[in-house]
Design an enzyme around this catalytic site. Sequence first.
Site, PDB file in Angstrom:
ATOM      1  N   ARG A  44       3.800  -0.743  10.370  1.00 23.59           N
ATOM      2  CA  ARG A  44       5.000  -0.738  11.209  1.00 23.59           C
ATOM      3  C   ARG A  44       5.421  -2.094  11.780  1.00 23.59           C
ATOM      4  O   ARG A  44       6.633  -2.321  11.924  1.00 23.59           O
ATOM      5  CB  ARG A  44       4.839   0.318  12.305  1.00 23.59           C
ATOM      6  CG  ARG A  44       4.976   1.738  11.731  1.00 23.59           C
ATOM      7  CD  ARG A  44       4.380   2.775  12.636  1.00 23.59           C
ATOM      8  NE  ARG A  44       2.921   2.650  12.712  1.00 23.59           N
ATOM      9  CZ  ARG A  44       2.151   3.436  13.443  1.00 23.59           C
ATOM     10  NH1 ARG A  44       2.701   4.393  14.171  1.00 23.59           N
ATOM     11  NH2 ARG A  44       0.832   3.281  13.443  1.00 23.59           N
ATOM     12  N   ASP A  88      -3.667   4.284  -1.830  1.00 22.51           N
ATOM     13  CA  ASP A  88      -4.538   4.796  -0.762  1.00 22.51           C
ATOM     14  C   ASP A  88      -4.510   6.322  -0.755  1.00 22.51           C
ATOM     15  O   ASP A  88      -3.853   6.928   0.094  1.00 22.51           O
ATOM     16  CB  ASP A  88      -4.010   4.204   0.560  1.00 22.51           C
ATOM     17  CG  ASP A  88      -4.771   4.662   1.780  1.00 22.51           C
ATOM     18  OD1 ASP A  88      -5.912   5.119   1.644  1.00 22.51           O
ATOM     19  OD2 ASP A  88      -4.206   4.545   2.891  1.00 22.51           O
ATOM     20  N   LYS A 100       0.847  -1.197   0.000  1.00 21.58           N
ATOM     21  CA  LYS A 100       0.000   0.000   0.000  1.00 21.58           C
ATOM     22  C   LYS A 100       0.878   1.241   0.000  1.00 21.58           C
ATOM     23  O   LYS A 100       1.810   1.352   0.793  1.00 21.58           O
ATOM     24  CB  LYS A 100      -0.898   0.011   1.240  1.00 21.58           C
ATOM     25  CG  LYS A 100      -1.790   1.255   1.326  1.00 21.58           C
ATOM     26  CD  LYS A 100      -2.723   1.198   2.507  1.00 21.58           C
ATOM     27  CE  LYS A 100      -2.184   1.851   3.744  1.00 21.58           C
ATOM     28  NZ  LYS A 100      -2.125   3.316   3.746  1.00 21.58           N
ATOM     29  N   LYS A 107      -7.446   8.262  -0.939  1.00 26.13           N
ATOM     30  CA  LYS A 107      -8.670   8.747  -0.263  1.00 26.13           C
ATOM     31  C   LYS A 107      -9.244  10.015  -0.908  1.00 26.13           C
ATOM     32  O   LYS A 107      -9.348  11.053  -0.256  1.00 26.13           O
ATOM     33  CB  LYS A 107      -8.376   9.011   1.215  1.00 26.13           C
ATOM     34  CG  LYS A 107      -7.933   7.792   2.013  1.00 26.13           C
ATOM     35  CD  LYS A 107      -7.867   8.134   3.506  1.00 26.13           C
ATOM     36  CE  LYS A 107      -7.432   6.987   4.374  1.00 26.13           C
ATOM     37  NZ  LYS A 107      -6.012   6.622   4.251  1.00 26.13           N
ATOM     38  N   THR A 126     -10.342   5.388  11.593  1.00 23.74           N
ATOM     39  CA  THR A 126     -10.244   4.691  12.895  1.00 23.74           C
ATOM     40  C   THR A 126      -9.572   5.564  13.954  1.00 23.74           C
ATOM     41  O   THR A 126      -9.566   5.211  15.128  1.00 23.74           O
ATOM     42  CB  THR A 126      -9.495   3.349  12.761  1.00 23.74           C
ATOM     43  OG1 THR A 126      -8.324   3.579  11.978  1.00 23.74           O
ATOM     44  CG2 THR A 126     -10.343   2.301  12.102  1.00 23.74           C
ATOM     45  N   ASP A 140     -13.928  14.997  -3.150  1.00 22.42           N
ATOM     46  CA  ASP A 140     -14.083  16.296  -3.815  1.00 22.42           C
ATOM     47  C   ASP A 140     -15.413  16.247  -4.559  1.00 22.42           C
ATOM     48  O   ASP A 140     -16.186  15.297  -4.387  1.00 22.42           O
ATOM     49  CB  ASP A 140     -12.894  16.531  -4.767  1.00 22.42           C
ATOM     50  CG  ASP A 140     -12.548  18.011  -4.929  1.00 22.42           C
ATOM     51  OD1 ASP A 140     -13.482  18.804  -5.183  1.00 22.42           O
ATOM     52  OD2 ASP A 140     -11.365  18.366  -4.809  1.00 22.42           O
TER      53      ASP A 140
END
Length: 242
Positions: free
Chosen positions: A221, A66, A38, A68, A130, A71
């Site tokens: 991570r 990714d 990603k 996002k 989240t 608009d």
Amino acid sequence: MTTAPKLRNPVFCALDTPDLGIATSWAAKLADTVGGVKLGLEFFNAQGPKGVSEVMRASGLPLFLDLKFHDIPNTVSGAVKSVVPLKPFMINVHAIGGQAMMEAAARASRDAAETYMVDRPLLIGVTVLTSMDESDLNETGIVGAVFDQVRRLAELAKISGLDGVVCSPHEAEILRRDLGPNFKLITPGVRPAWAAANDQKRVMTPHDAVAAGADYVVIGRPITAAPDQAAAAKRIVMELAA
Ligand code: C5P
């Protein structure tokens, strides 16, 4: 054009860095283990479409781009058309952009896939980030529980023609039940039991997230900050298969 084929496994590693050398090195090391990688705004804003292509070349893995988008429908439609030639496996928009915006994005991804003769990327809606809890949501004028808003946006994404949503693994079970077996659920906030939670507040193990109904799990991570990225990824994939 149809959507891309089944992946090796459901793990997408988030390559969160603005640095091209680091991203391509991670991508190359993970080429034989994870299902996909990603790239998000941090990388894209620093390295652009050319950088994306280099990372894809380094890993040969399916890409979740990714970015996002959120608009007006016409602009989101243009943004989708601009990234489809990069051949991402999956792209996303904010579901809060509404039905007209999501329908425009879905149309644009189909049209662009035809035009460029590439596979149509899966088009995914982001529900509630989240990082937001109920009080953060209420401050934006959305009153009520986070999950009610997640469910509302997921249903809107489905009727707008999207392929699935990003959600917390804690929401996956109910969304899977309510939205059916074919609607894709992508869950970040995933941590192996042996890894640090970092700033993720409500985490679940990859195994439990998939058992709850996640199609793809996004893990950053625990892999990228490990001393040996390939070994960490392999351990996660083996735990998933167990
Ligand atoms: O390092 P970590 O596993 O926390 O990375 C999770 C990835 O998923 C990051 O790239 C983050 O931006 C992304 N993400 C998230 N929560 C969301 C949406 C995306 O953590 N709701």
